[in-house]
Scaffold this motif. Structure first.
Motif, PDB file in Angstrom:
ATOM      1  N   GLY A 257      74.500  54.527 104.497  1.00 12.68           N
ATOM      2  CA  GLY A 257      75.251  54.051 103.190  1.00 12.68           C
ATOM      3  C   GLY A 257      75.395  55.326 102.658  1.00 12.68           C
ATOM      4  O   GLY A 257      76.589  55.446 101.976  1.00 12.68           O
ATOM      5  N   LEU A 258      74.674  56.462 102.417  1.00 10.58           N
ATOM      6  CA  LEU A 258      75.191  57.614 102.060  1.00 10.58           C
ATOM      7  C   LEU A 258      76.260  58.325 102.584  1.00 10.58           C
ATOM      8  O   LEU A 258      77.078  58.945 102.285  1.00 10.58           O
ATOM      9  CB  LEU A 258      73.877  58.526 101.646  1.00 10.58           C
ATOM     10  CG  LEU A 258      72.591  58.403 100.675  1.00 10.58           C
ATOM     11  CD1 LEU A 258      71.533  59.182 101.122  1.00 10.58           C
ATOM     12  CD2 LEU A 258      73.219  58.340  99.258  1.00 10.58           C
ATOM     13  N   ALA A 259      76.216  58.255 103.907  1.00  7.37           N
ATOM     14  CA  ALA A 259      77.285  58.711 104.737  1.00  7.37           C
ATOM     15  C   ALA A 259      78.605  58.179 104.516  1.00  7.37           C
ATOM     16  O   ALA A 259      79.662  58.731 104.308  1.00  7.37           O
ATOM     17  CB  ALA A 259      76.880  58.860 106.329  1.00  7.37           C
ATOM     18  N   MET A 260      78.504  56.716 104.121  1.00 10.18           N
ATOM     19  CA  MET A 260      79.805  56.134 103.735  1.00 10.18           C
ATOM     20  C   MET A 260      80.194  56.666 102.443  1.00 10.18           C
ATOM     21  O   MET A 260      81.682  56.351 102.206  1.00 10.18           O
ATOM     22  CB  MET A 260      79.420  54.347 103.691  1.00 10.18           C
ATOM     23  CG  MET A 260      79.245  53.847 105.126  1.00 10.18           C
ATOM     24  SD  MET A 260      78.566  52.158 105.016  1.00 10.18           S
ATOM     25  CE  MET A 260      79.974  51.615 104.214  1.00 10.18           C
ATOM     26  N   LEU A 261      79.337  56.925 101.522  1.00 11.86           N
ATOM     27  CA  LEU A 261      79.756  57.507 100.178  1.00 11.86           C
ATOM     28  C   LEU A 261      80.215  59.207 100.584  1.00 11.86           C
ATOM     29  O   LEU A 261      80.575  59.760  99.617  1.00 11.86           O
ATOM     30  CB  LEU A 261      78.816  57.455  99.493  1.00 11.86           C
ATOM     31  CG  LEU A 261      78.440  55.933  98.973  1.00 11.86           C
ATOM     32  CD1 LEU A 261      77.148  55.952  97.985  1.00 11.86           C
ATOM     33  CD2 LEU A 261      79.441  55.197  98.306  1.00 11.86           C
ATOM     34  N   SER A 262      80.242  59.402 101.651  1.00 12.77           N
ATOM     35  CA  SER A 262      80.641  60.997 101.966  1.00 12.77           C
ATOM     36  C   SER A 262      81.795  61.067 102.710  1.00 12.77           C
ATOM     37  O   SER A 262      82.632  61.943 102.249  1.00 12.77           O
ATOM     38  CB  SER A 262      79.516  61.881 102.625  1.00 12.77           C
ATOM     39  OG  SER A 262      78.165  61.626 102.111  1.00 12.77           O
ATOM     40  N   LYS A 263      81.987  60.248 103.534  1.00 16.38           N
ATOM     41  CA  LYS A 263      83.475  60.562 104.441  1.00 16.38           C
ATOM     42  C   LYS A 263      83.544  59.273 105.321  1.00 16.38           C
ATOM     43  O   LYS A 263      82.479  58.542 105.467  1.00 16.38           O
ATOM     44  CB  LYS A 263      83.528  61.687 105.188  1.00 16.38           C
ATOM     45  CG  LYS A 263      84.828  62.140 105.291  1.00 16.38           C
ATOM     46  CD  LYS A 263      85.011  63.595 105.874  1.00 16.38           C
ATOM     47  CE  LYS A 263      86.288  64.219 105.844  1.00 16.38           C
ATOM     48  NZ  LYS A 263      86.187  65.521 106.696  1.00 16.38           N
ATOM     49  N   ALA A 264      84.495  58.881 105.694  1.00 11.07           N
ATOM     50  CA  ALA A 264      84.988  57.752 106.335  1.00 11.07           C
ATOM     51  C   ALA A 264      84.111  57.436 107.663  1.00 11.07           C
ATOM     52  O   ALA A 264      84.011  56.619 107.909  1.00 11.07           O
ATOM     53  CB  ALA A 264      86.428  57.449 106.719  1.00 11.07           C
ATOM     54  N   ALA A 265      83.833  58.641 108.267  1.00  8.64           N
ATOM     55  CA  ALA A 265      82.790  58.707 109.691  1.00  8.64           C
ATOM     56  C   ALA A 265      81.772  57.791 109.352  1.00  8.64           C
ATOM     57  O   ALA A 265      81.071  57.383 110.275  1.00  8.64           O
ATOM     58  CB  ALA A 265      82.613  59.876 109.661  1.00  8.64           C
ATOM     59  N   GLY A 266      81.222  57.923 107.930  1.00  8.49           N
ATOM     60  CA  GLY A 266      80.085  56.774 107.746  1.00  8.49           C
ATOM     61  C   GLY A 266      80.203  55.147 108.269  1.00  8.49           C
ATOM     62  O   GLY A 266      79.253  54.878 108.644  1.00  8.49           O
ATOM     63  N   LEU A 267      81.305  54.613 108.155  1.00  5.02           N
ATOM     64  CA  LEU A 267      81.630  53.570 108.829  1.00  5.02           C
ATOM     65  C   LEU A 267      81.381  53.456 110.399  1.00  5.02           C
ATOM     66  O   LEU A 267      80.990  52.712 110.952  1.00  5.02           O
ATOM     67  CB  LEU A 267      83.162  53.066 108.527  1.00  5.02           C
ATOM     68  CG  LEU A 267      83.572  52.218 107.369  1.00  5.02           C
ATOM     69  CD1 LEU A 267      84.805  52.144 107.186  1.00  5.02           C
ATOM     70  CD2 LEU A 267      82.628  51.028 106.996  1.00  5.02           C
ATOM     71  N   LEU A 268      81.701  54.567 110.901  1.00  5.87           N
ATOM     72  CA  LEU A 268      81.467  54.740 112.370  1.00  5.87           C
ATOM     73  C   LEU A 268      79.916  54.537 112.602  1.00  5.87           C
ATOM     74  O   LEU A 268      79.366  54.075 113.455  1.00  5.87           O
ATOM     75  CB  LEU A 268      81.878  55.802 113.131  1.00  5.87           C
ATOM     76  CG  LEU A 268      83.495  56.192 112.960  1.00  5.87           C
ATOM     77  CD1 LEU A 268      83.824  57.654 113.481  1.00  5.87           C
ATOM     78  CD2 LEU A 268      84.038  55.163 113.662  1.00  5.87           C
ATOM     79  N   LEU A 269      79.107  55.157 111.960  1.00  3.10           N
ATOM     80  CA  LEU A 269      77.655  55.157 112.101  1.00  3.10           C
ATOM     81  C   LEU A 269      77.235  53.684 111.608  1.00  3.10           C
ATOM     82  O   LEU A 269      76.091  53.303 112.531  1.00  3.10           O
ATOM     83  CB  LEU A 269      77.000  56.249 110.886  1.00  3.10           C
ATOM     84  CG  LEU A 269      77.165  57.682 111.027  1.00  3.10           C
ATOM     85  CD1 LEU A 269      76.589  58.289 109.948  1.00  3.10           C
ATOM     86  CD2 LEU A 269      76.170  58.034 112.222  1.00  3.10           C
TER      87      LEU A 269
END
Length: 775
Positions: A257-269
């Motif tokens: 979730g924090l990665a999604m709030l950092s850059k679009a690559a969070g969706l890949l995660l």
């Protein structure tokens, strides 16, 4: 290696990295990394406005206004800290501390040369690499926006520290019995110049790199945990299999979730980690004795529930941003805004992407500034060797493992092998990058940093497969050398301002030219007196600035002229290679302004080229110096027709045509070959028509090469041609006339001794063919 030494090396590696990252942040001027000013002013907008920006809001944010907000929100806190005063008051009035006014005050370099249409840098060597001019507002002690930007750079460095710890943790999970491999993987990334450079800048890539590494480490920890299931009853009970903790899954979800709030690559995660967790749980739950149908349903339910434990907190944290992007831009990732602001969709092919791979690989290892500041080639060569040696070792290790074990094929076991999980994440990141690259320019190696764990662990495994332990030590040592060299030499040299000197050096050419702007050009020194076509001519100009200058900093126009006064090189920009406008010079001091101009590839050589300087496009040129320009390679030596003096050979002497009418012109092609420098005297060539013992009936007389390449510049091994014109008298009677050629010293008038096959020729002249004169 003892555990104590291991811990010491771990701490030492982290400390060296932190020094490198902070060091890159100190030596790189503000906003001289890709889009750094946009990243900074996005954080500044949040600090001032107290809300998230969107595309169309006023301010210097560009496409970053559509980026996820986590990194910028943290940066906004640091902006407010930098601006805070007693009583937590914000100072928005002082021009040195007012960040809201800085965006409009940034001094752009009008001749900045980041990339050409193919994406390749022209700014090599580093001239006009700087996108901005950096004045006293950025000097120490930092205040206002300078302090805020450096604090955010420090935040990036701390994110990088977290990334290194995650790489180490992932290595310990994958190789619990080989901690040195984990340390090796971490050290390779810690000493990667591009990693330290990126984490010394204001960029949300630091956050997504850390959070991606954290998520992959957590995923490996979950999938590698030994469950110790003892019987089917325990596995089929209503509880999670022993060893799988729901808190681990939830924590992974929060990281995503924090990665999604950092850059679009969070969706890949989110997609990847939830899928891997689901497959992992499915495999670990054996079918109960109650039947296959019910057992399969239970497995699917448990796998789906575990994946949901990952996805739920991720969507709880980041789902609102997807909805906001959809509402604002019609795209949950807002990628369409990046494409739109880059000029729209482009018809790019896989072949074109392949042509860009050299630049992508270069920027994965070391490419600074706005992707236009290149290190020496040996830096890339070092990393190429490290990558090559690691790849060979990894391929050999995998092949040996397959030959040695050959286990019964188990699809789920294969999918959940750590190597496959890591490789799958790298492939997913690469695929996402590729589809974006096909739509819009994205030729930067940093976009692969979310997959640093697979790359680092793969490199460490490959290097560890080599039998000699010094291989790993050499790789780490060489990596550190490249990073230190780029930090200490490459970047500081590129952005260094023009220095003040006490006096004009003794080896400088005095000029004493005063320009209309009031600047005095006191002298010049050519640092590269001889270069090849395509190379850079370096020189240092010595200036003195008056107390007052007209408004606006003048642009220097350094031009290079070759044969027939054809321009073969041009540099336009502020002084100091674009870094030091004259308005920033201290009045009355002598400034050593080192500049360079590149010789065009199509230039005709050899030639003595003329360097000129002017400070206005329409102003007259001022001659500065001359420089010798030679071909990239000289023709191979040939057998001479004659030898003149001690070191000059005549290799060709041809008339075109061999028959002419009175009043016509005849071309005489002459070839020269140098075996020894002829000395400082100026040599002239003569071509005579008629009896060589009498006055010539027609003649050509002038400096060799028409003066474009005087003999004082000739050196051994050179070979070149020239063509001169012999104009015939209008009253010349018909008949055959001899033509002779030779050289003489212009200062004394004496001809150079001319020999053919060791025999000195009469009149020191070489006899060409007879010229037929016809009516």
């Amino acid at each position: 290696m003892s555990s104590r030494l291991h811990r010491l090396l771990l701490l030492l590696t982290l400390a060296v990295y932190l020094i490198l990252a902070v060091g890159y942040g100190l030596v790189t001027p503000l906003f001289e990394t890709p889009d750094e000013q946009l990243h900074y002013f996005t954080a500044d907008f949040i600090a001032r406005e107290g809300r998230l920006p969107k595309i169309g809001d006023p301010g210097l944010m560009g496409q970053e206004a559509a980026q996820p907000p986590l990194y910028y929100a943290l940066g906004a806190l640091l902006v407010r800290v930098a601006q805070a005063r007693a009583g937590d008051q914000l100072l928005w009035a002082n021009p040195r501390t007012d960040t809201s006014a800085v965006a409009g005050q940034l001094w752009h370099n009008p001749q900045a040369d980041p990339v050409d249409p193919r994406g390749e840098s022209r700014a090599t060597p580093p001239i006009n690499v700087n996108m901005f001019i950096h004045g006293p507002a950025e000097a120490w002690p930092w205040q206002g926006y300078a302090l805020a930007a450096h604090l955010i750079r420090l935040l990036s460095a701390l994110f990088g520290l977290g990334t290194l710890l995650c790489i180490y943790g992932a290595g310990r999970v994958v190789w619990p019995a080989a901690p040195n491999r984990a340390l090796l993987a971490m050290a390779l990334v810690a000493f990667l110049p591009q990693f330290a450079f990126l984490h010394g800048a204001v960029s949300n890539d630091a956050a997504i790199t850390f959070l991606s590494a954290a998520a992959i480490w957590q995923l490996l920890r979950i999938t590698n945990y030994e469950l110790r299931i003892t019987n089917e009853e325990g596995a089929a009970s209503g509880h999670a299999p022993r060893g799988i903790r729901h808190s681990w899954l939830v924590a992974l979800g929060f990281t995503i979730g924090l990665a999604m709030l950092s850059k679009a690559a969070g969706l890949l995660l989110l997609v990847y980690c939830a899928g891997v967790v689901g497959v992992h749980i499915w495999r670990l739950i054996p079918l109960p004795s109650g039947g296959v149908r019910g057992g399969s349903f239970a497995r699917a339910a448990r796998a789906t529930g575990s994946a949901a434990l990952v996805a739920a907190p991720a969507l709880l944290l980041g789902g609102w941003l997807l909805w906001r992007n959809w509402t604002l831009y019609g795209d949950p990732t807002a990628a369409n805004q990046f494409v739109l602001m880059a000029g729209g969709e482009r018809p790019y092919s896989l072949y074109q992407v392949w042509l860009d791979m050299d630049r992508i690989l270069a920027s994965l290892f070391a490419l600074f500034g706005w992707m236009n500041l290149q290190p020496p080639a040996w830096v890339w060569a070092v990393w190429g060797v490290i990558a090559g040696v690691a790849t060979v070792g990894a391929v050999g290790g995998v092949a040996a493992a397959v030959r040695r074990k050959r286990p019964r094929f188990d699809l789920f076991a294969l999918l959940l092998h750590p190597a496959v999980i890591l490789f799958g994440w790298f492939v997913l990141v690469a695929a996402a990058w590729l589809q974006f690259m096909l739509r819009t320019p994205a030729d930067q190696g940093r976009l692969f940093f979310p997959a640093l764990i697979p790359m680092a662990l793969g490199a460490a495994y490959g290097l560890s497969r080599w039998p000699r332990p010094w291989t790993q030590l050499a790789a780490v040592g060489a990596a550190l050398v490249t990073s230190v060299y780029c930090l200490a030499v490459v970047i500081p040299t590129a952005y260094a301002p023009s220095p003040v000197v006490a006096a004009l050096p003794a080896d400088a050419i005095p000029l004493n030219v005063t320009f209309p702007e009031g600047l005095e050009l006191l002298g010049a020194r050519v640092d590269t007196p001889a270069v090849s076509v395509g190379d850079w001519v370096w020189l240092t100009l010595y200036w003195r600035r008056p107390a007052e200058l007209p408004p606006g900093a003048p642009l220097a126009h350094l031009e290079l002229f070759g044969r027939a006064f054809e321009r073969i090189g041009l540099l336009t920009g502020y002084h100091g290679r674009g870094n030091s406008p004259a308005t920033l010079w201290p009045p009355g001091e002598i400034i050593a302004d080192r500049m360079a101009v590149r010789v065009l590839e199509e230039s005709v050589a050899p030639v003595e080229a003329l360097l000129t300087m002017k400070l206005d496009e329409e102003a007259p040129r001022n001659d500065v110096a001359t420089v010798k320009i030679v071909p990239p390679a000289w023709p191979e030596p040939v057998a001479p027709l004659a030898t003149l003096g001690e070191g000059i050979e005549l290799t060709a002497a041809e008339l075109t045509p061999t028959a002419a009418a009175p009043g016509d012109s005849v071309a005489v092609r002459l070839g020269w070959q140098v075996t020894a420098p002829p000395g400082p005297n100026l040599l002239h060539v003569f071509v005579h028509l008629g009896d060589p013992t009498q006055l010539p009936l027609a003649q050509y007389d002038g400096p060799v090469m028409g003066g474009a390449y005087p003999s004082r510049l000739w050196a051994a091994g050179e070979r070149f041609d020239e063509t001169v014109t012999l104009t015939l008298p209008a009253d010349l009677p018909p008949g055959e006339y001899p033509v002779s050629v030779g050289l003489y010293d212009y200062a004394g008038g004496a001809r150079l001794p001319l020999t053919v096959d060791g025999q000195r020729q009469p009149n020191d002249a070489y006899a060409l063919d007879q010229l037929l004169i016809v009516r």
